[in-house]
Design an enzyme around this catalytic site. Structure first.
Site, PDB file in Angstrom:
ATOM      1  N   LYS A 157       2.218  -3.906   6.823  1.00  0.00           N
ATOM      2  CA  LYS A 157       2.586  -3.971   5.403  1.00  0.00           C
ATOM      3  C   LYS A 157       4.100  -3.840   5.242  1.00  0.00           C
ATOM      4  O   LYS A 157       4.721  -4.555   4.472  1.00  0.00           O
ATOM      5  CB  LYS A 157       1.893  -2.846   4.616  1.00  0.00           C
ATOM      6  CG  LYS A 157       0.393  -3.038   4.468  1.00  0.00           C
ATOM      7  CD  LYS A 157       0.075  -4.156   3.502  1.00  0.00           C
ATOM      8  CE  LYS A 157      -1.369  -4.561   3.531  1.00  0.00           C
ATOM      9  NZ  LYS A 157      -1.666  -5.827   2.880  1.00  0.00           N
TER      10      LYS A 157
ATOM     11  N   SER B 235       0.826  -1.202   0.000  1.00  0.00           N
ATOM     12  CA  SER B 235       0.000   0.000   0.000  1.00  0.00           C
ATOM     13  C   SER B 235       0.859   1.251   0.000  1.00  0.00           C
ATOM     14  O   SER B 235       1.977   1.247   0.540  1.00  0.00           O
ATOM     15  CB  SER B 235      -0.853  -0.022   1.275  1.00  0.00           C
ATOM     16  OG  SER B 235      -1.422   1.237   1.503  1.00  0.00           O
TER      17      SER B 235
ATOM     18  N   TYR C  26      -1.546  -0.911  10.871  1.00  0.00           N
ATOM     19  CA  TYR C  26      -1.818  -1.464   9.535  1.00  0.00           C
ATOM     20  C   TYR C  26      -0.604  -1.242   8.623  1.00  0.00           C
ATOM     21  O   TYR C  26      -0.088  -2.171   8.000  1.00  0.00           O
ATOM     22  CB  TYR C  26      -3.072  -0.816   8.929  1.00  0.00           C
ATOM     23  CG  TYR C  26      -3.239  -1.114   7.448  1.00  0.00           C
ATOM     24  CD1 TYR C  26      -3.541  -2.398   7.010  1.00  0.00           C
ATOM     25  CD2 TYR C  26      -3.072  -0.112   6.483  1.00  0.00           C
ATOM     26  CE1 TYR C  26      -3.684  -2.680   5.652  1.00  0.00           C
ATOM     27  CE2 TYR C  26      -3.213  -0.380   5.128  1.00  0.00           C
ATOM     28  CZ  TYR C  26      -3.518  -1.666   4.719  1.00  0.00           C
ATOM     29  OH  TYR C  26      -3.645  -1.946   3.374  1.00  0.00           O
TER      30      TYR C  26
HETATM   31  P1  NAD Z   1     -11.037  -7.098   1.390  1.00  0.00           P
HETATM   32  O1  NAD Z   1     -11.250  -7.074   2.854  1.00  0.00           O
HETATM   33  O2  NAD Z   1     -12.189  -6.861   0.490  1.00  0.00           O
HETATM   34  O3  NAD Z   1     -10.352  -8.491   0.967  1.00  0.00           O
HETATM   35  C1  NAD Z   1      -9.473  -9.186   1.813  1.00  0.00           C
HETATM   36  C2  NAD Z   1      -9.945 -10.634   1.871  1.00  0.00           C
HETATM   37  O4  NAD Z   1      -9.053 -11.357   2.722  1.00  0.00           O
HETATM   38  C3  NAD Z   1     -11.354 -10.784   2.463  1.00  0.00           C
HETATM   39  O5  NAD Z   1     -12.138 -11.562   1.596  1.00  0.00           O
HETATM   40  C4  NAD Z   1     -11.132 -11.499   3.809  1.00  0.00           C
HETATM   41  O6  NAD Z   1     -12.196 -12.378   4.118  1.00  0.00           O
HETATM   42  C5  NAD Z   1      -9.818 -12.221   3.550  1.00  0.00           C
HETATM   43  N1  NAD Z   1      -9.018 -12.476   4.751  1.00  0.00           N
HETATM   44  C6  NAD Z   1      -8.696 -11.603   5.740  1.00  0.00           C
HETATM   45  N2  NAD Z   1      -7.915 -12.209   6.648  1.00  0.00           N
HETATM   46  C7  NAD Z   1      -7.713 -13.487   6.209  1.00  0.00           C
HETATM   47  C8  NAD Z   1      -7.007 -14.600   6.709  1.00  0.00           C
HETATM   48  N3  NAD Z   1      -6.332 -14.522   7.868  1.00  0.00           N
HETATM   49  N4  NAD Z   1      -7.028 -15.766   6.015  1.00  0.00           N
HETATM   50  C9  NAD Z   1      -7.734 -15.846   4.850  1.00  0.00           C
HETATM   51  N5  NAD Z   1      -8.435 -14.836   4.329  1.00  0.00           N
HETATM   52  C10 NAD Z   1      -8.422 -13.656   4.999  1.00  0.00           C
HETATM   53  O7  NAD Z   1      -9.856  -6.059   1.078  1.00  0.00           O
HETATM   54  P2  NAD Z   1      -9.330  -5.518  -0.326  1.00  0.00           P
HETATM   55  O8  NAD Z   1      -9.696  -4.087  -0.444  1.00  0.00           O
HETATM   56  O9  NAD Z   1      -9.669  -6.456  -1.402  1.00  0.00           O
HETATM   57  O10 NAD Z   1      -7.769  -5.571  -0.040  1.00  0.00           O
HETATM   58  C11 NAD Z   1      -6.949  -6.643  -0.482  1.00  0.00           C
HETATM   59  C12 NAD Z   1      -5.514  -6.370  -0.060  1.00  0.00           C
HETATM   60  O11 NAD Z   1      -5.082  -5.143  -0.650  1.00  0.00           O
HETATM   61  C13 NAD Z   1      -5.315  -6.232   1.445  1.00  0.00           C
HETATM   62  O12 NAD Z   1      -4.113  -6.879   1.785  1.00  0.00           O
HETATM   63  C14 NAD Z   1      -5.193  -4.740   1.647  1.00  0.00           C
HETATM   64  O13 NAD Z   1      -4.415  -4.416   2.753  1.00  0.00           O
HETATM   65  C15 NAD Z   1      -4.522  -4.307   0.354  1.00  0.00           C
HETATM   66  N6  NAD Z   1      -4.795  -2.893   0.018  1.00  0.00           N
HETATM   67  C16 NAD Z   1      -6.097  -2.476  -0.125  1.00  0.00           C
HETATM   68  C17 NAD Z   1      -6.365  -1.143  -0.403  1.00  0.00           C
HETATM   69  C18 NAD Z   1      -7.788  -0.652  -0.526  1.00  0.00           C
HETATM   70  O14 NAD Z   1      -8.001   0.566  -0.476  1.00  0.00           O
HETATM   71  N7  NAD Z   1      -8.772  -1.498  -0.720  1.00  0.00           N
HETATM   72  C19 NAD Z   1      -5.296  -0.229  -0.549  1.00  0.00           C
HETATM   73  C20 NAD Z   1      -3.994  -0.701  -0.413  1.00  0.00           C
HETATM   74  C21 NAD Z   1      -3.754  -2.042  -0.133  1.00  0.00           C
END
Ligand code: NAD
Ligand code: UDP
Length: 338
Positions: free
Chosen positions: A153, A125, A149
């Site tokens: 990362k 991120s 958080y």
């Molecule tokens: P999201 O919450 O929609 O998806 C994450 C998925 O991981 C969910 O389906 C959840 O059920 C699953 N999960 C969480 N912990 C778990 C575990 N211990 N074992 C198995 N499954 C698990 O989030 P997203 O927006 O799709 O984000 C995906 C990734 O991208 C994350 O790592 C997040 O930190 C990163 N990210 C997201 C953003 C954003 O703005 N959405 C920005 C930067 C980075």
């Protein structure tokens, strides 16, 4: 064509990436504990790609289940989306964040090492840059985390760099996402946070649909053109396509690589309100509220490295981001009503 394990595959970015990867001929296995998603998405994914996607319900901290999934599906590479992602919650529940994000990554790496799968794309991120010291943010900008958080990362990125340094067979991309928004063009999948959204775009959508009466704009006294915060919003399908090109790059290059995925352009909160009103044909009532703690004024990427290394660049516009979000929300309303 590769066989890919997508952890967090039923989540927001994971599901859109699964579609993009599947459409380009990769075989994908989704792995998720459903803590922030729901298995009903599997139906929508099947409709979009025209076949059933393999799904394993499991936690990334379950190393044994990961090993059996990697080996039984003959996986070539892993895309690791699974984790918790809310900054505010991470301050209240740091242990959960380190357990899911750091312990989860360690478990995944142990499983990959055991199964001899050494290609990994990690969801990082822009938060790893902390308060920007200059703009646009390139990958040489110093990294510092300002909350649990972000620290989770950064810990994982550093761990991955150590692993790549210890064994020349590893191929690792840390993709630093800016602000992913929007939905698949079908309107069948999109961002659907439970409860009141924390992020601007899902909040805007819920105000436009009338679920929430008004948006609070957090601060109008930032040193920006209109005083409101500026971010690099990127269409989730552009982001998804970045993962395809990252895998192509890793098929030709070993080592550890950090790459920004952003558009290089910043839009303010007021720009977003205006664009959303245009896409939805609805008014978005808003009020100016105090600044939100921890927010930076402006954050946008330098996307040059992604363009040079991955041959990737964001193609979709702000209107595409708003229109696809709106389409998804309308479909959802129809499916809830029927
Ligand atoms: P999201 O919450 O929609 O998806 C994450 C998925 O991981 C969910 O389906 C959840 O059920 C699953 N999960 C969480 N912990 C778990 C575990 N211990 N074992 C198995 N499954 C698990 O989030 P997203 O927006 O799709 O984000 C995906 C990734 O991208 C994350 O790592 C997040 O930190 C990163 N990210 C997201 C953003 C954003 O703005 N959405 C920005 C930067 C980075
Ligand atoms: N924002 C806002 N009202 C909201 C949610 C967000 O004004 O209800 C602003 C926020 O202050 C920031 C921008 O919108 O300037 C993007 O915030 P978001 O939470 O979507 O992303 P991030 O803070 O992670 O960049």
């Amino acid at each position: 064509m590769s066989r890919l394990l997508i952890t967090g595959g039923t989540g927001y970015i994971g599901s859109h990436s699964a579609v993009a990867l599947s459409k380009t001929g990769h075989q994908v296995v989704l792995y998720d504990n459903l803590s922030n998603s729901n298995r009903t998405i599997l139906q929508s994914l099947g409709l979009i790609v025209g076949h059933h996607m393999s799904f394993v319900e499991g936690d990334v901290r379950d190393t044994k289940l990961l090993i059996s999934t990697l080996t039984s599906h003959n996986i070539d590479a892993v895309i690791h989306f699974a984790g918790l992602k809310a900054v505010g919650e991470s301050v209240e529940k740091p242990v959960d964040y380190y357990a899911n994000n750091v312990q989860g990554a360690i478990s995944l790496l142990q499983a990959m090492q055991f199964a001899q799968v050494k290609t990994l794309v990690f969801s990082s991120s822009a938060t790893v840059y902390g308060e920007p010291r200059y703009l646009p943010l390139n990958e040489s900008h110093s990294t510092i985390a300002t909350n649990p958080y972000g620290r989770s990362k950064l810990h994982v990125e550093e761990m991955l760099a150590d692993i790549a340094a210890s064994d020349a067979d590893w191929r690792i991309a840390c993709l630093r996402y800016f602000n992913p928004v929007g939905a698949h063009e079908s309107g069948l999948i999109g961002e659907n946070p439970s409860g009141i959204p924390n992020n601007l775009m899902p909040y805007l959508a819920q105000v436009a649909t009338g679920q929430i009466p008004e948006l609070s704009v957090f601060g109008d006294d930032y040193p920006t053109t209109d005083g409101t915060g500026v971010r690099d919003f990127i269409h989730v399908m552009d982001l998804a396509e970045g993962h395809i090109l990252a895998l192509t790059y890793l098929s030709r290059n070993t080592g550890w690589h950090a790459v920004n995925l952003g558009t290089g352009k910043g839009y303010s909160v007021l720009d977003m309100i205006q664009a959303f009103e245009k896409a939805s044909g609805r008014q978005v009532p808003y009020k100016i509220a105090p600044r939100r703690a921890g927010d930076v004024a402006i954050c946008y990427s330098d996307p040059k490295k992604a363009s040079e290394l991955l041959k990737w660049r964001a193609a979709r516009t702000l209107d595409d981001m708003c229109a696809s979000t709106w389409r998804f929300h309308q479909f959802r309303r129809l499916s809830v009503e029927s």
